[in-house]
Design an enzyme around this catalytic site. Structure first.
Site, PDB file in Angstrom:
ATOM      1  N   ASP A 163       0.889  -1.078   0.016  1.00  0.00           N
ATOM      2  CA  ASP A 163      -0.159  -0.177  -0.026  1.00  0.00           C
ATOM      3  C   ASP A 163       0.948   1.297  -0.041  1.00  0.00           C
ATOM      4  O   ASP A 163       2.112   1.457   0.568  1.00  0.00           O
ATOM      5  CB  ASP A 163      -0.871  -0.071   1.263  1.00  0.00           C
ATOM      6  N   GLU A 204      14.417 -14.621  -0.760  1.00  0.00           N
ATOM      7  CA  GLU A 204      14.705 -15.668  -0.108  1.00  0.00           C
ATOM      8  C   GLU A 204      13.608 -16.516  -0.007  1.00  0.00           C
ATOM      9  O   GLU A 204      13.782 -17.661   0.196  1.00  0.00           O
ATOM     10  CB  GLU A 204      14.661 -15.014   1.462  1.00  0.00           C
TER      11      GLU A 204
END
Length: 539
Positions: free
Chosen positions: A199, A255
Protein backbone atom coordinates in the site's frame (compact mmCIF):
# COMPACT_ATOMS: atom_id res chain seq x y z
CA UNK A 1 7.34 -21.05 -12.97
CA UNK A 2 9.94 -18.65 -11.59
CA UNK A 3 8.49 -15.43 -13.06
CA UNK A 4 4.82 -16.47 -12.87
CA UNK A 5 3.83 -12.85 -12.14
CA UNK A 6 5.19 -11.48 -15.43
CA UNK A 7 2.15 -10.95 -17.64
CA UNK A 8 -0.15 -12.65 -15.14
CA UNK A 9 -3.69 -11.54 -14.31
CA UNK A 10 -4.50 -10.90 -10.65
CA UNK A 11 -8.03 -10.59 -9.25
CA UNK A 12 -8.53 -8.20 -6.34
CA UNK A 13 -10.83 -9.43 -3.59
CA UNK A 14 -12.18 -7.01 -0.98
CA UNK A 15 -12.83 -9.42 1.90
CA UNK A 16 -15.66 -7.40 3.48
CA UNK A 17 -17.64 -7.57 0.24
CA UNK A 18 -16.87 -10.89 -1.43
CA UNK A 19 -18.77 -13.62 0.46
CA UNK A 20 -20.17 -13.80 3.97
CA UNK A 21 -20.17 -17.31 5.47
CA UNK A 22 -21.74 -16.68 8.89
CA UNK A 23 -24.61 -14.26 8.27
CA UNK A 24 -23.17 -11.22 10.06
CA UNK A 25 -23.31 -9.14 6.86
CA UNK A 26 -19.54 -8.90 6.46
CA UNK A 27 -17.52 -11.04 4.07
CA UNK A 28 -14.87 -13.31 5.55
CA UNK A 29 -12.03 -15.73 4.78
CA UNK A 30 -14.17 -18.92 4.74
CA UNK A 31 -16.45 -17.15 2.27
CA UNK A 32 -13.52 -16.37 -0.01
CA UNK A 33 -12.33 -19.98 0.22
CA UNK A 34 -15.80 -21.15 -0.86
CA UNK A 35 -15.63 -18.96 -3.97
CA UNK A 36 -12.06 -19.73 -5.06
CA UNK A 37 -13.22 -22.29 -7.69
CA UNK A 38 -15.10 -19.44 -9.41
CA UNK A 39 -11.88 -17.45 -9.69
CA UNK A 40 -9.92 -20.45 -10.95
CA UNK A 41 -12.59 -21.11 -13.60
CA UNK A 42 -12.61 -17.43 -14.55
CA UNK A 43 -8.99 -17.86 -15.64
CA UNK A 44 -7.02 -15.54 -13.38
CA UNK A 45 -3.67 -16.64 -12.02
CA UNK A 46 -3.47 -14.83 -8.68
CA UNK A 47 -5.79 -13.42 -6.01
CA UNK A 48 -4.97 -10.22 -4.12
CA UNK A 49 -6.64 -10.00 -0.72
CA UNK A 50 -7.20 -6.52 0.70
CA UNK A 51 -6.42 -6.27 4.45
CA UNK A 52 -7.92 -8.81 6.84
CA UNK A 53 -5.63 -8.11 9.84
CA UNK A 54 -6.71 -7.04 13.31
CA UNK A 55 -7.94 -3.47 13.12
CA UNK A 56 -10.31 -0.94 14.72
CA UNK A 57 -11.69 -0.59 11.17
CA UNK A 58 -11.56 3.21 11.15
CA UNK A 59 -10.37 2.85 7.53
CA UNK A 60 -11.80 -0.61 6.87
CA UNK A 61 -8.65 -2.54 7.70
CA UNK A 62 -6.09 -0.13 6.31
CA UNK A 63 -5.45 0.85 9.94
CA UNK A 64 -3.72 -2.23 11.35
CA UNK A 65 -3.35 -2.87 15.08
CA UNK A 66 -1.81 -6.37 14.78
CA UNK A 67 -0.01 -7.34 11.58
CA UNK A 68 0.35 -11.02 12.49
CA UNK A 69 -3.25 -12.00 13.20
CA UNK A 70 -6.63 -12.11 11.47
CA UNK A 71 -9.37 -9.78 12.67
CA UNK A 72 -12.20 -11.87 14.17
CA UNK A 73 -14.71 -10.34 11.76
CA UNK A 74 -12.84 -12.16 8.95
CA UNK A 75 -12.00 -15.40 10.76
CA UNK A 76 -8.85 -16.93 12.19
CA UNK A 77 -5.29 -17.77 11.19
CA UNK A 78 -6.50 -21.34 10.65
CA UNK A 79 -9.08 -19.99 8.18
CA UNK A 80 -6.32 -18.13 6.38
CA UNK A 81 -4.15 -21.25 6.18
CA UNK A 82 -7.10 -23.19 4.75
CA UNK A 83 -7.65 -20.46 2.15
CA UNK A 84 -4.02 -20.59 1.01
CA UNK A 85 -4.06 -24.39 0.81
CA UNK A 86 -7.28 -24.40 -1.25
CA UNK A 87 -5.95 -21.70 -3.58
CA UNK A 88 -2.77 -23.64 -4.21
CA UNK A 89 -4.78 -26.81 -4.89
CA UNK A 90 -6.62 -24.85 -7.59
CA UNK A 91 -3.40 -23.45 -9.08
CA UNK A 92 -3.99 -19.93 -7.77
CA UNK A 93 -1.37 -17.70 -6.16
CA UNK A 94 -2.22 -15.63 -3.08
CA UNK A 95 -1.03 -12.02 -2.71
CA UNK A 96 -1.88 -10.15 0.48
CA UNK A 97 -1.94 -6.45 1.26
CA UNK A 98 0.78 -4.96 3.42
CA UNK A 99 -0.06 -1.56 4.91
CA UNK A 100 3.33 -0.71 6.34
CA UNK A 101 3.76 3.04 5.91
CA UNK A 102 1.43 3.67 8.85
CA UNK A 103 -0.30 1.73 11.63
CA UNK A 104 -3.46 2.16 13.64
CA UNK A 105 -3.19 4.42 16.66
CA UNK A 106 -4.30 1.31 18.56
CA UNK A 107 -1.08 -0.53 17.66
CA UNK A 108 0.98 -1.26 20.81
CA UNK A 109 4.04 0.42 19.29
CA UNK A 110 2.21 3.74 18.94
CA UNK A 111 0.82 3.54 22.46
CA UNK A 112 4.39 3.17 23.71
CA UNK A 113 5.78 5.80 21.35
CA UNK A 114 3.32 8.51 22.42
CA UNK A 115 3.72 7.83 26.15
CA UNK A 116 7.04 9.67 26.56
CA UNK A 117 9.85 11.09 24.47
CA UNK A 118 12.27 8.53 25.96
CA UNK A 119 11.27 4.91 25.47
CA UNK A 120 12.23 2.03 23.12
CA UNK A 121 9.56 3.05 20.57
CA UNK A 122 9.91 6.82 20.98
CA UNK A 123 11.41 7.22 17.50
CA UNK A 124 9.26 4.65 15.71
CA UNK A 125 6.80 7.28 14.49
CA UNK A 126 7.26 10.75 12.95
CA UNK A 127 7.20 13.29 15.79
CA UNK A 128 8.02 16.99 15.52
CA UNK A 129 7.92 20.07 17.71
CA UNK A 130 5.49 22.87 16.85
CA UNK A 131 6.60 26.08 15.24
CA UNK A 132 7.05 29.02 17.58
CA UNK A 133 3.43 30.06 17.03
CA UNK A 134 2.17 26.60 17.95
CA UNK A 135 1.27 25.62 14.39
CA UNK A 136 2.32 22.32 12.76
CA UNK A 137 5.94 21.95 11.62
CA UNK A 138 5.03 22.04 7.92
CA UNK A 139 2.14 22.70 5.55
CA UNK A 140 1.73 19.04 4.64
CA UNK A 141 -1.87 17.93 4.07
CA UNK A 142 -3.65 14.67 4.79
CA UNK A 143 -5.19 12.76 1.89
CA UNK A 144 -8.35 12.58 4.02
CA UNK A 145 -8.53 16.32 4.67
CA UNK A 146 -6.90 18.94 6.85
CA UNK A 147 -3.36 19.03 8.16
CA UNK A 148 -1.21 15.90 8.05
CA UNK A 149 -0.13 16.74 11.59
CA UNK A 150 -2.03 15.93 14.80
CA UNK A 151 -1.18 17.32 18.22
CA UNK A 152 -0.48 14.88 21.04
CA UNK A 153 -0.71 16.39 24.53
CA UNK A 154 1.27 13.57 26.13
CA UNK A 155 4.47 14.22 24.18
CA UNK A 156 3.63 17.86 23.50
CA UNK A 157 4.53 17.26 19.87
CA UNK A 158 2.83 16.74 16.56
CA UNK A 159 2.79 13.35 14.82
CA UNK A 160 2.50 12.81 11.08
CA UNK A 161 -0.51 11.07 9.54
CA UNK A 162 -0.83 11.11 5.76
CA UNK A 163 -4.32 9.67 6.10
CA UNK A 164 -6.62 9.59 9.18
CA UNK A 165 -5.42 10.99 12.50
CA UNK A 166 -5.87 7.40 13.73
CA UNK A 167 -3.26 6.25 11.16
CA UNK A 168 0.10 7.59 12.43
CA UNK A 169 3.01 7.28 10.03
CA UNK A 170 5.97 5.08 10.93
CA UNK A 171 9.46 6.57 10.86
CA UNK A 172 11.39 4.57 8.26
CA UNK A 173 14.51 6.64 8.88
CA UNK A 174 14.75 4.37 11.95
CA UNK A 175 16.41 1.09 10.93
CA UNK A 176 14.55 -0.76 13.71
CA UNK A 177 11.26 0.06 12.00
CA UNK A 178 12.53 -1.39 8.73
CA UNK A 179 13.66 -4.57 10.48
CA UNK A 180 10.26 -4.93 12.16
CA UNK A 181 8.49 -4.55 8.80
CA UNK A 182 10.70 -7.20 7.18
CA UNK A 183 9.92 -9.61 10.02
CA UNK A 184 6.23 -9.02 9.36
CA UNK A 185 6.74 -10.06 5.74
CA UNK A 186 8.57 -13.21 6.83
CA UNK A 187 5.66 -14.17 9.12
CA UNK A 188 3.26 -14.36 6.18
CA UNK A 189 5.77 -15.82 3.74
CA UNK A 190 6.28 -18.73 6.14
CA UNK A 191 2.52 -19.28 6.04
CA UNK A 192 2.73 -19.82 2.29
CA UNK A 193 1.71 -16.54 0.67
CA UNK A 194 3.08 -16.02 -2.83
CA UNK A 195 3.62 -12.28 -2.62
CA UNK A 196 2.51 -8.90 -1.38
CA UNK A 197 0.75 -5.80 -2.60
CA UNK A 198 2.35 -2.83 -0.86
CA UNK A 199 0.00 0.00 0.00
CA UNK A 200 1.09 3.59 -0.76
CA UNK A 201 4.56 2.38 -1.66
CA UNK A 202 5.95 5.88 -2.20
CA UNK A 203 4.92 7.14 1.26
CA UNK A 204 7.45 5.33 3.46
CA UNK A 205 9.94 8.17 3.89
CA UNK A 206 9.49 11.87 4.62
CA UNK A 207 11.83 14.84 4.38
CA UNK A 208 13.54 14.97 7.82
CA UNK A 209 13.77 18.78 7.58
CA UNK A 210 9.96 19.04 7.26
CA UNK A 211 10.19 21.53 4.41
CA UNK A 212 6.90 22.96 3.12
CA UNK A 213 5.44 21.58 -0.09
CA UNK A 214 5.07 24.15 -2.88
CA UNK A 215 1.74 24.89 -4.53
CA UNK A 216 0.95 22.86 -7.62
CA UNK A 217 1.20 25.34 -10.49
CA UNK A 218 -1.11 23.17 -12.61
CA UNK A 219 -4.08 23.55 -10.25
CA UNK A 220 -6.50 26.48 -10.41
CA UNK A 221 -6.38 28.96 -7.58
CA UNK A 222 -9.80 28.01 -6.24
CA UNK A 223 -9.92 24.99 -3.93
CA UNK A 224 -10.75 21.54 -5.25
CA UNK A 225 -13.12 19.18 -3.47
CA UNK A 226 -10.01 17.81 -1.78
CA UNK A 227 -7.27 20.45 -1.39
CA UNK A 228 -4.58 17.71 -1.14
CA UNK A 229 -4.25 18.01 -4.91
CA UNK A 230 -3.33 21.69 -4.67
CA UNK A 231 0.17 20.87 -3.42
CA UNK A 232 3.17 19.49 -5.29
CA UNK A 233 4.19 16.73 -2.90
CA UNK A 234 7.96 17.11 -2.93
CA UNK A 235 8.68 16.56 0.73
CA UNK A 236 5.96 14.52 2.46
CA UNK A 237 6.52 11.50 0.19
CA UNK A 238 8.50 10.36 -2.90
CA UNK A 239 11.84 10.59 -1.09
CA UNK A 240 14.95 8.96 -2.62
CA UNK A 241 15.37 6.74 0.44
CA UNK A 242 12.27 4.86 -0.68
CA UNK A 243 14.23 3.16 -3.45
CA UNK A 244 16.86 1.69 -1.15
CA UNK A 245 14.03 0.44 1.07
CA UNK A 246 12.49 -1.31 -1.94
CA UNK A 247 15.79 -3.14 -2.34
CA UNK A 248 15.71 -4.35 1.26
CA UNK A 249 12.15 -5.61 0.70
CA UNK A 250 13.22 -7.38 -2.48
CA UNK A 251 15.98 -9.16 -0.58
CA UNK A 252 13.42 -10.78 1.73
CA UNK A 253 11.11 -11.65 -1.16
CA UNK A 254 13.98 -13.36 -2.97
CA UNK A 255 14.66 -15.49 0.11
CA UNK A 256 11.21 -17.07 -0.40
CA UNK A 257 10.79 -16.76 -4.17
CA UNK A 258 7.86 -14.40 -3.61
CA UNK A 259 6.53 -11.63 -5.87
CA UNK A 260 5.51 -8.04 -5.20
CA UNK A 261 3.38 -5.24 -6.56
CA UNK A 262 3.46 -1.66 -5.35
CA UNK A 263 0.69 0.93 -5.34
CA UNK A 264 2.08 4.20 -6.67
CA UNK A 265 0.02 6.83 -4.86
CA UNK A 266 1.01 9.78 -7.01
CA UNK A 267 -0.57 12.03 -9.64
CA UNK A 268 2.74 13.52 -10.82
CA UNK A 269 5.14 11.48 -12.97
CA UNK A 270 3.50 8.23 -11.87
CA UNK A 271 4.51 6.29 -15.00
CA UNK A 272 8.15 7.34 -14.56
CA UNK A 273 8.04 6.43 -10.87
CA UNK A 274 6.54 3.01 -11.66
CA UNK A 275 9.66 2.39 -13.74
CA UNK A 276 11.99 3.53 -10.95
CA UNK A 277 10.32 1.34 -8.37
CA UNK A 278 10.45 -1.76 -10.61
CA UNK A 279 14.05 -1.39 -11.73
CA UNK A 280 16.14 -4.56 -11.24
CA UNK A 281 16.53 -5.44 -7.58
CA UNK A 282 13.41 -3.51 -6.46
CA UNK A 283 9.72 -4.39 -6.74
CA UNK A 284 8.64 -6.90 -9.37
CA UNK A 285 5.76 -4.75 -10.66
CA UNK A 286 3.92 -1.55 -9.87
CA UNK A 287 0.60 0.11 -10.69
CA UNK A 288 -0.64 3.65 -10.42
CA UNK A 289 -3.94 5.48 -10.83
CA UNK A 290 -3.00 6.72 -14.30
CA UNK A 291 -5.57 4.51 -16.07
CA UNK A 292 -8.27 5.05 -13.44
CA UNK A 293 -9.35 8.50 -14.55
CA UNK A 294 -11.91 9.74 -17.08
CA UNK A 295 -9.80 9.81 -20.25
CA UNK A 296 -10.85 7.09 -22.71
CA UNK A 297 -8.93 8.20 -25.77
CA UNK A 298 -6.55 6.22 -27.96
CA UNK A 299 -3.82 8.84 -27.51
CA UNK A 300 -4.07 8.55 -23.72
CA UNK A 301 -3.75 4.76 -23.59
CA UNK A 302 -0.90 4.74 -26.10
CA UNK A 303 0.97 7.46 -24.24
CA UNK A 304 0.81 5.61 -20.91
CA UNK A 305 1.65 2.10 -22.13
CA UNK A 306 4.24 3.09 -24.74
CA UNK A 307 5.67 5.70 -22.38
CA UNK A 308 6.28 3.16 -19.63
CA UNK A 309 8.27 0.73 -21.76
CA UNK A 310 10.26 3.49 -23.44
CA UNK A 311 11.15 5.07 -20.12
CA UNK A 312 11.69 1.87 -18.14
CA UNK A 313 12.79 -0.96 -20.45
CA UNK A 314 13.92 -2.99 -17.43
CA UNK A 315 10.81 -2.28 -15.32
CA UNK A 316 7.43 -3.98 -15.31
CA UNK A 317 3.93 -2.45 -15.00
CA UNK A 318 0.66 -3.75 -13.67
CA UNK A 319 -2.32 -2.16 -15.42
CA UNK A 320 -5.76 -1.72 -13.88
CA UNK A 321 -8.86 0.28 -14.80
CA UNK A 322 -10.62 0.05 -11.41
CA UNK A 323 -10.01 -0.88 -7.79
CA UNK A 324 -11.40 -0.35 -4.28
CA UNK A 325 -10.42 3.35 -4.26
CA UNK A 326 -11.97 4.70 -7.46
CA UNK A 327 -15.24 4.94 -9.38
CA UNK A 328 -15.79 1.78 -11.44
CA UNK A 329 -14.70 2.28 -15.02
CA UNK A 330 -18.04 1.33 -16.60
CA UNK A 331 -19.50 4.27 -14.68
CA UNK A 332 -16.57 6.63 -15.40
CA UNK A 333 -16.53 5.96 -19.14
CA UNK A 334 -20.29 5.54 -19.70
CA UNK A 335 -20.52 8.25 -22.36
CA UNK A 336 -18.08 6.34 -24.57
CA UNK A 337 -20.22 3.22 -24.75
CA UNK A 338 -23.18 2.42 -26.96
CA UNK A 339 -24.37 0.31 -24.02
CA UNK A 340 -23.11 -0.71 -20.62
CA UNK A 341 -22.41 -4.26 -21.80
CA UNK A 342 -20.57 -3.10 -24.93
CA UNK A 343 -18.35 -0.77 -22.95
CA UNK A 344 -17.66 -3.40 -20.28
CA UNK A 345 -16.64 -5.99 -22.89
CA UNK A 346 -14.42 -3.57 -24.77
CA UNK A 347 -12.71 -2.29 -21.63
CA UNK A 348 -12.02 -5.85 -20.54
CA UNK A 349 -10.56 -6.78 -23.92
CA UNK A 350 -8.45 -3.60 -24.01
CA UNK A 351 -6.99 -4.06 -20.54
CA UNK A 352 -6.24 -7.73 -21.11
CA UNK A 353 -4.50 -6.93 -24.40
CA UNK A 354 -1.93 -4.64 -22.79
CA UNK A 355 1.69 -5.65 -22.35
CA UNK A 356 2.46 -6.03 -18.67
CA UNK A 357 0.57 -7.63 -15.82
CA UNK A 358 -3.11 -6.92 -15.22
CA UNK A 359 -5.29 -6.55 -12.15
CA UNK A 360 -9.07 -6.98 -12.22
CA UNK A 361 -11.31 -5.52 -9.51
CA UNK A 362 -14.02 -7.82 -8.17
CA UNK A 363 -17.26 -7.50 -10.11
CA UNK A 364 -15.51 -5.92 -13.08
CA UNK A 365 -16.08 -9.13 -15.01
CA UNK A 366 -19.85 -8.66 -14.53
CA UNK A 367 -19.90 -5.14 -15.95
CA UNK A 368 -20.75 -3.73 -12.53
CA UNK A 369 -21.27 -0.02 -11.99
CA UNK A 370 -20.85 2.18 -8.94
CA UNK A 371 -23.69 2.08 -6.43
CA UNK A 372 -25.32 5.47 -5.69
CA UNK A 373 -25.32 5.83 -1.90
CA UNK A 374 -26.87 8.39 0.42
CA UNK A 375 -24.75 10.12 3.05
CA UNK A 376 -26.36 8.07 5.83
CA UNK A 377 -25.37 4.84 4.06
CA UNK A 378 -21.65 5.67 3.94
CA UNK A 379 -18.97 4.12 6.14
CA UNK A 380 -15.92 5.47 4.29
CA UNK A 381 -14.27 8.33 6.22
CA UNK A 382 -13.02 9.89 2.98
CA UNK A 383 -16.49 9.84 1.42
CA UNK A 384 -18.07 11.31 4.54
CA UNK A 385 -15.41 14.05 4.89
CA UNK A 386 -15.75 15.28 1.31
CA UNK A 387 -19.46 14.69 0.74
CA UNK A 388 -20.83 15.12 -1.87
CA UNK A 389 -17.66 15.41 -4.00
CA UNK A 390 -15.29 13.85 -4.63
CA UNK A 391 -17.31 10.66 -4.40
CA UNK A 392 -16.03 8.35 -1.68
CA UNK A 393 -15.00 4.74 -1.97
CA UNK A 394 -18.05 2.90 -0.59
CA UNK A 395 -19.79 3.24 -3.97
CA UNK A 396 -17.37 0.78 -5.56
CA UNK A 397 -17.05 -1.51 -2.52
CA UNK A 398 -20.62 -2.81 -2.33
CA UNK A 399 -21.02 -6.60 -2.07
CA UNK A 400 -20.31 -9.06 -4.88
CA UNK A 401 -23.52 -10.32 -6.48
CA UNK A 402 -23.60 -14.09 -6.91
CA UNK A 403 -27.25 -14.88 -7.71
CA UNK A 404 -30.77 -13.50 -7.81
CA UNK A 405 -31.57 -14.19 -4.16
CA UNK A 406 -31.80 -11.60 -1.40
CA UNK A 407 -28.66 -9.47 -1.16
CA UNK A 408 -27.31 -11.21 -4.25
CA UNK A 409 -26.35 -14.34 -2.33
CA UNK A 410 -23.65 -12.40 -0.49
CA UNK A 411 -25.12 -12.87 2.99
CA UNK A 412 -28.13 -14.27 4.82
CA UNK A 413 -28.00 -11.25 7.14
CA UNK A 414 -27.97 -7.52 6.52
CA UNK A 415 -25.01 -6.56 4.30
CA UNK A 416 -22.61 -3.91 5.59
CA UNK A 417 -23.31 -1.92 2.43
CA UNK A 418 -26.54 -2.29 0.46
CA UNK A 419 -26.99 -4.32 -2.72
CA UNK A 420 -29.23 -2.09 -4.85
CA UNK A 421 -31.38 -3.08 -7.80
CA UNK A 422 -29.00 -2.01 -10.60
CA UNK A 423 -26.13 -4.01 -9.12
CA UNK A 424 -28.34 -6.96 -8.09
CA UNK A 425 -29.36 -7.44 -11.73
CA UNK A 426 -25.76 -8.23 -12.69
CA UNK A 427 -25.01 -11.49 -10.93
CA UNK A 428 -22.72 -14.42 -11.62
CA UNK A 429 -25.47 -17.04 -11.86
CA UNK A 430 -27.31 -15.06 -14.53
CA UNK A 431 -24.21 -14.52 -16.68
CA UNK A 432 -22.31 -17.78 -16.29
CA UNK A 433 -22.73 -19.79 -19.49
CA UNK A 434 -24.97 -17.11 -21.01
CA UNK A 435 -23.92 -16.36 -24.58
CA UNK A 436 -23.03 -12.71 -25.05
CA UNK A 437 -22.74 -11.92 -21.34
CA UNK A 438 -19.96 -9.74 -19.98
CA UNK A 439 -18.76 -12.59 -17.76
CA UNK A 440 -18.39 -14.97 -20.70
CA UNK A 441 -16.56 -12.27 -22.66
CA UNK A 442 -14.06 -11.96 -19.80
CA UNK A 443 -13.64 -15.72 -19.53
CA UNK A 444 -12.94 -15.95 -23.27
CA UNK A 445 -10.54 -13.02 -23.19
CA UNK A 446 -8.61 -14.41 -20.22
CA UNK A 447 -8.20 -17.75 -21.98
CA UNK A 448 -7.12 -16.01 -25.19
CA UNK A 449 -4.55 -13.87 -23.38
CA UNK A 450 -3.05 -16.86 -21.61
CA UNK A 451 -2.66 -18.87 -24.82
CA UNK A 452 -1.44 -16.14 -27.17
CA UNK A 453 1.12 -13.39 -27.73
CA UNK A 454 -0.97 -11.17 -25.46
CA UNK A 455 0.67 -12.87 -22.47
CA UNK A 456 4.26 -11.88 -23.21
CA UNK A 457 4.62 -10.44 -26.74
CA UNK A 458 6.18 -7.02 -27.14
CA UNK A 459 4.05 -4.09 -28.33
CA UNK A 460 4.26 -1.97 -31.47
CA UNK A 461 1.66 0.81 -31.78
CA UNK A 462 0.13 1.94 -35.07
CA UNK A 463 -0.42 5.60 -35.95
CA UNK A 464 -4.20 5.84 -36.16
CA UNK A 465 -6.57 8.74 -35.67
CA UNK A 466 -9.11 8.94 -32.86
CA UNK A 467 -11.11 7.02 -31.81
CA UNK A 468 -9.11 4.04 -33.13
CA UNK A 469 -6.39 2.41 -31.05
CA UNK A 470 -4.21 -0.20 -32.72
CA UNK A 471 -1.11 -2.14 -31.74
CA UNK A 472 0.64 -5.38 -32.64
CA UNK A 473 1.59 -7.83 -29.92
CA UNK A 474 4.48 -10.16 -30.67
CA UNK A 475 6.53 -10.87 -33.79
CA UNK A 476 6.64 -13.73 -36.23
CA UNK A 477 4.22 -16.64 -36.12
CA UNK A 478 1.52 -16.00 -33.56
CA UNK A 479 1.72 -12.20 -33.66
CA UNK A 480 -1.65 -10.46 -33.22
CA UNK A 481 -2.98 -7.12 -34.41
CA UNK A 482 -5.32 -5.55 -31.84
CA UNK A 483 -7.78 -2.88 -32.96
CA UNK A 484 -10.29 -0.99 -30.82
CA UNK A 485 -13.01 1.45 -31.81
CA UNK A 486 -13.27 3.55 -28.63
CA UNK A 487 -16.55 5.17 -29.61
CA UNK A 488 -20.27 4.38 -30.00
CA UNK A 489 -20.10 5.04 -33.78
CA UNK A 490 -19.20 2.43 -36.43
CA UNK A 491 -15.79 2.79 -38.12
CA UNK A 492 -14.42 1.10 -41.23
CA UNK A 493 -10.71 0.79 -42.08
CA UNK A 494 -8.47 -0.88 -44.64
CA UNK A 495 -6.04 -3.46 -43.21
CA UNK A 496 -3.11 -5.20 -44.87
CA UNK A 497 -0.61 -7.80 -43.71
CA UNK A 498 -3.17 -9.71 -41.63
CA UNK A 499 -5.28 -12.81 -41.96
CA UNK A 500 -8.58 -13.65 -40.34
CA UNK A 501 -10.30 -12.19 -37.32
CA UNK A 502 -9.51 -14.39 -34.35
CA UNK A 503 -10.07 -14.76 -30.64
CA UNK A 504 -12.85 -13.02 -28.69
CA UNK A 505 -13.37 -10.20 -31.18
CA UNK A 506 -16.54 -8.15 -30.73
CA UNK A 507 -18.57 -6.44 -33.45
CA UNK A 508 -15.83 -6.91 -36.05
CA UNK A 509 -16.37 -7.94 -39.70
CA UNK A 510 -13.53 -8.43 -42.20
CA UNK A 511 -14.43 -8.40 -45.90
CA UNK A 512 -11.32 -8.82 -48.03
CA UNK A 513 -9.16 -5.91 -46.78
CA UNK A 514 -11.98 -3.87 -45.26
CA UNK A 515 -12.57 -4.18 -41.53
CA UNK A 516 -15.77 -2.83 -40.04
CA UNK A 517 -15.69 -2.16 -36.32
CA UNK A 518 -19.09 -1.58 -34.82
CA UNK A 519 -19.72 0.64 -31.79
CA UNK A 520 -17.09 -0.30 -29.15
CA UNK A 521 -15.85 -2.92 -31.55
CA UNK A 522 -12.79 -5.08 -30.86
CA UNK A 523 -10.80 -6.97 -33.47
CA UNK A 524 -7.93 -9.39 -33.02
CA UNK A 525 -6.35 -10.40 -36.32
CA UNK A 526 -3.58 -12.87 -37.08
CA UNK A 527 -0.49 -11.22 -38.55
CA UNK A 528 0.65 -12.83 -41.82
CA UNK A 529 3.62 -10.57 -42.47
CA UNK A 530 5.31 -9.41 -39.27
CA UNK A 531 8.10 -7.38 -40.88
CA UNK A 532 8.15 -3.82 -39.52
CA UNK A 533 5.68 -1.72 -41.49
CA UNK A 534 4.04 -4.70 -43.21
CA UNK A 535 0.87 -4.40 -41.13
CA UNK A 536 -1.01 -1.25 -42.07
CA UNK A 537 -4.34 0.22 -41.10
CA UNK A 538 -5.85 3.23 -42.83
CA UNK A 539 -9.21 5.02 -42.94
Amino acid sequence: MQDWWRGAVTYQVYPRSFQDSDGDGVGDLPGITRRLPYLADLGVEAVWLSPFFRSPMKDMGYDVSDYCDVDPVFGTLADFDALVARAHDLGLKIIIDQVLSHTSDQHPAFAESRATRVNPKADWYVWADPRHDGSPPSNWLSVFGGSAWAWDARRKQYYLHNFLTSQPDLNYHNREVQDWALDTLRFWLRRGVDGFRFDTVNYFFHDPLFRDNPADYRVKAEAEGNPYGMQYHLFDKNQPENLAWMERIRGVLDEFGAASVGEMGESHHAIRMMGEYTAPGRLHQCYSFELMGYDYSAAFFRDRVEGFFKGAPDGWPMWAFSNHDVVRHVTRWAKHGVSQDALAKQAGALLLAFEGSVCLWQGEELGQTDTPLALEELTDPQGIAFWPEPVGRDNTRTPMVWDGSAHGGFTTGTPWLPVKAEQAARHVEGQLGAQGSVLEAYRAMLAFRKASALRDGRTRFLDLGEPLLGFQRGDGAGAILCLFNLSPVTRTVTVQGVGEVTGPSVSALLTEDRLTLGPNGVAFLTVTDSAPGAVTVAD
